[in-house]
Motif scaffolding. Sequence first.
Motif, PDB file in Angstrom:
ATOM      1  N   VAL A   1      48.782  33.423  37.628  1.00 27.80           N
ATOM      2  CA  VAL A   1      48.382  34.599  36.654  1.00 27.80           C
ATOM      3  C   VAL A   1      49.004  34.361  35.335  1.00 27.80           C
ATOM      4  N   ALA A   2      50.384  34.531  35.370  1.00 29.95           N
ATOM      5  CA  ALA A   2      51.135  34.412  34.359  1.00 29.95           C
ATOM      6  C   ALA A   2      51.054  33.159  33.425  1.00 29.95           C
ATOM      7  N   ILE A   3      50.794  31.793  33.817  1.00 30.64           N
ATOM      8  CA  ILE A   3      50.598  30.760  33.335  1.00 30.64           C
ATOM      9  C   ILE A   3      49.260  30.899  32.398  1.00 30.64           C
TER      10      ILE A   3
ATOM     11  N   GLN B   1      42.650  39.023  38.625  1.00 27.89           N
ATOM     12  CA  GLN B   1      43.894  39.551  39.293  1.00 27.89           C
ATOM     13  C   GLN B   1      44.188  40.916  38.951  1.00 27.89           C
ATOM     14  N   GLY B   2      44.087  40.991  37.433  1.00 29.55           N
ATOM     15  CA  GLY B   2      44.006  42.323  36.987  1.00 29.55           C
ATOM     16  C   GLY B   2      43.360  43.524  37.801  1.00 29.55           C
ATOM     17  N   PHE B   3      41.968  43.041  37.925  1.00 30.42           N
ATOM     18  CA  PHE B   3      40.990  43.672  38.817  1.00 30.42           C
ATOM     19  C   PHE B   3      41.347  44.067  40.170  1.00 30.42           C
ATOM     20  N   VAL B   4      41.944  42.860  40.737  1.00 28.78           N
ATOM     21  CA  VAL B   4      42.261  42.884  42.109  1.00 28.78           C
ATOM     22  C   VAL B   4      43.441  43.954  42.243  1.00 28.78           C
TER      23      VAL B   4
ATOM     24  N   ILE C   1      47.927  43.315  32.996  1.00 27.41           N
ATOM     25  CA  ILE C   1      47.531  42.108  32.760  1.00 27.41           C
ATOM     26  C   ILE C   1      46.451  41.753  32.135  1.00 27.41           C
ATOM     27  N   LEU C   2      45.438  43.083  32.563  1.00 24.62           N
ATOM     28  CA  LEU C   2      44.266  42.988  31.624  1.00 24.62           C
ATOM     29  C   LEU C   2      44.253  42.797  30.119  1.00 24.62           C
ATOM     30  N   MET C   3      45.170  43.604  29.800  1.00 22.91           N
ATOM     31  CA  MET C   3      45.693  43.646  28.428  1.00 22.91           C
ATOM     32  C   MET C   3      45.978  42.299  27.679  1.00 22.91           C
ATOM     33  N   LEU C   4      46.982  41.867  28.093  1.00 23.63           N
ATOM     34  CA  LEU C   4      47.712  40.752  28.115  1.00 23.63           C
ATOM     35  C   LEU C   4      46.537  39.300  28.314  1.00 23.63           C
TER      36      LEU C   4
END
Length: 498
Positions: A43-45, A218-221, A397-400
Amino acid sequence: MTLMDSIFVGFAAISDPFVLAVLAVGAMAGVIVGALPGVGPAVAISVLLPVTFSMSPLAGVSLLLGIYNGSWYGGAIPAILINTPGTPSAAITTFDGAPMARKGEAQRALAIAFTSSFVAGLLSAVALVVLAPTLANLARNFGAPEFLMALTLSLVLVCLALRERMLEGILMVLLGLFISTMGIEMNTLTERFTFGFTALYNGLPLVPVVVGLFGVAQGFVLIDRHFGDGKQLDVKTGRITIGQYFEAFKYWVTMLKSTAIGVVVGALPGIGVETSGLYAYIEARRSSKTPERFGKGAPEGIVASESANNAVTGAALIPVLALGIPGDAITALMLGVFLIHNIFPGPQLIAEQPELVSGIYVSMFVLNIFIFGFLFFFTHHIARLAQIHPVVLGVSILMLSFIGAYSVSNSMANVWVALGAGVFGYFARRLGFPIIGLMLGLILGPMIEERLRQTLSIGQGDITIILERPISLGLLIAICLIIAGSVWAARNRRATDV
């Protein structure tokens, strides 16, 4: 170039202050990501992938390598403290790490985990330096038919590694291969699967799709997910003594065996880092003089798990650098960074761009030192990250992710692509469809198509030229044997269940 020459060239390559700063930032970000349950390095990558566009190839890859390496270290923190692995690879660490924490030995467990990870990470980097050039030299005998079979073997191993989800994995690989063909075929200028949309003439943009599949999904999860209640233990860095860091060396045999298992598993495409930890743990328990302690707080169990997990990091880069073949989603993302910069990993890369490859070698050593030092001073603060509410993580995470997708070309179209891929990825995860299959199909698809075209050209339209070349024939036989063995094992399991 000799080994020492390569090391000197590598140090010169990373001596750039910007590259060193990127290494440090990547290492710290990786540890933080690993300590956040439910996020993970992929996710981060994917979120930071657009950032690498403006960097040199070495700096971009170093940033992602820092996240990759650091997350495996950081994943042990919540695994030990709240019995919730920060990364899937740390799941085995919970077996003995959490019981040690419940007995008031959290600092001791963390010290053992960090030392095991550090030693295995360094040995894995050594394996990368030694084995990647060796494999690249062997691969110099590869032509298009050999690379076609090697790429096919990689996809087969990924599908077979999914076991219970093998059918879903095959479908996702095929979907990824299909998506990779969308757009105008450059050799014949033929439109393929554009459905009349001019926006699809160049195919679906890779980076927004990756950001959507991993970041947005992953943000949704996380927003939809409910974590179990876990009590955070109080960890004070000052209480982790030097002696506790050295305790892992009492189990040096387990450490070396587990590292070897991690290197082998990491170098084989599609096997998976989680498998390495499980294999090492089983072997450590089998060969232990006190196997009854495993699962109840045995330090040897932590050594086995963390050594095997971190040994994968360097080994996983061996097929990427030597053959241009990724073995999992994370190395596929790193391969994407090379391709974005018009750099094609493979046998010629090591010979033609020794500064880049040697810089990656040295980066792996430096990263482990950065990460260990960072954990030595800031473990107490990092541990508090495990208490962040998953909804807050999900929204962040969604925003980024959306910012990253937009920044690729300052286009809202990429944001919509990321959103669509994210929605698809979310439901795919809910239904148990492995995203890694889609990811590898998407990235390897153009490579497979190009090698297939070259193979047919060499054979004047006859694909059976594969059977006339010893290496490609050997790889084809290996593929058939692996598939046959998997089918035989599946039949035996069904017979046993009945």
